[in-house]
Design an enzyme around this catalytic site. Structure first.
Site: not given
Ligand code: CO
Length: 224
Positions: A105, A51, A53, A108, A49
Site C-alpha cells: 500500500h 497496517d 488501514r 506504508c 501489510c
Molecule cells: Co504498511
C-alpha cells in the site's frame, strides 16, 4: 507499582460487536457458520501489510472462508521466513488456491522508516530487506520526486520484489512444474482512495519470470 487500569469496557464493546455481527450473519443466512465451519476452500492467498488501514477481506468484499491471509510489516516475503513459507505451502498444496496476491500500500510506514533509516528497534532488522531494495533501485526511487513520492515508489518496487520472491519459492516452482493452475499477482492499495492498482507483474509459470519482472519495473517510470 500501581497497575494501569486498562479499560475493560472497550473490549466489552468488541465482544458486543461480535455478537451483533454473528447474529446479523445468521439473520441473512441461517446456515452461514454451519457451512463455513465444515469446509475452508478459499481461491485466494493474500499477502499484505499488517497496517490497520488495509483490512484484506473488506477491501475486496470477500466473506469469511474466501480469502486466506498472511500479513506482516511491509508485506515482505523472505526465503527463510518459516511462517510465511508455511502459509504459502499450506495455501498452495492443501487449499490449492488459484491466486496469490502480494498487496502493498502507498504511504506504508515500514517502507517510510526503511527509506528514512529511522531507528525503531528490533523491526529495523526486518525492514533491512526494504533497505536492500532501496539500494538496488536507488536511482528509480530518487527520480520519483519528493520524499512522499519516493516512499510510494519504493512501496511499488517492494511489491514487485516480493511478488518475485513468492514465485521463486520451491512451493510455487513445484506447483508450476506439476502444471497446477496458480497465478501470482502484485497489487498496491491506495489509502487515499481505497483503490487497488495492479502492478502488472502477474506470473503463472516459470517461463519469462525475468522478462515480466523487468517490464513491471520499467512501467513504474511512467505510472506515478
Ligand atoms: Co504498511
Amino acid at each position: 507499582m500501581e497497575r494501569t487500569n486498562l479499560s475493560m469496557s472497550s473490549l466489552k464493546n468488541l465482544l458486543d460487536n461480535n455478537r451483533q455481527w454473528a447474529s446479523e450473519r445468521i439473520a441473512q443466512q441461517s446456515d452461514f457458520f454451519k457451512r463455513l465451519a465444515n469446509i475452508q476452500k478459499p481461491a485466494y492467498l493474500w499477502i499484505g501489510c499488517s497496517d490497520s488501514r488495509v483490512p484484506a477481506n473488506e477491501i475486496v468484499a470477500l466473506d469469511p472462508g474466501e480469502l486466506f491471509v498472511h500479513r506482516n510489516v511491509a508485506n515482505v516475503v523472505v526465503h527463510t521466513d518459516l511462517n510465511c513459507l508455511s502459509v504459502i505451502q499450506y495455501a498452495v498444496e492443501v487449499l490449492t488456491v488459484k491466486h496469490i496476491m502480494v498487496v502493498g500500500h502507498y504511504g506504508c510506514g515500514g517502507i517510510r522508516s526503511a527509506l528514512l533509516n529511522n531507528r525503531l528497534g528490533l523491526i529495523d532488522n526486518w525492514l533491512r530487506h526494504i533497505q536492500d531494495i532501496n539500494q538496488k533501485y536507488r536511482s528509480i526511487v530518487q527520480a520519483a520526486g519528493d520524499i512522499n513520492q519516493q516512499v510510494d515508489r519504493l512501496c511499488e518496487l517492494n511489491v514487485i520484489e516480493q511478488t518475485l520472491n513468492v514465485c521463486e519459492t520451491t512451493v510455487v516452482q513445484d506447483a508450476w512444474a506439476r502444471n497446477q493452475p496458480l497465478q501470482v499477482h502484485g497489487w498496491i492499495y491506495g489509502l487515499n482512495d481505497g483503490l487497488i492498482r495492479d502492478l502488472k507483474i502477474t506470473m503463472d509459470s516459470a517461463d519469462d519470470m525475468p522478462g515480466i519482472y523487468k517490464r513491471a519495473v520499467e512501467d513504474l517510470h511512467i505510472s506515478l
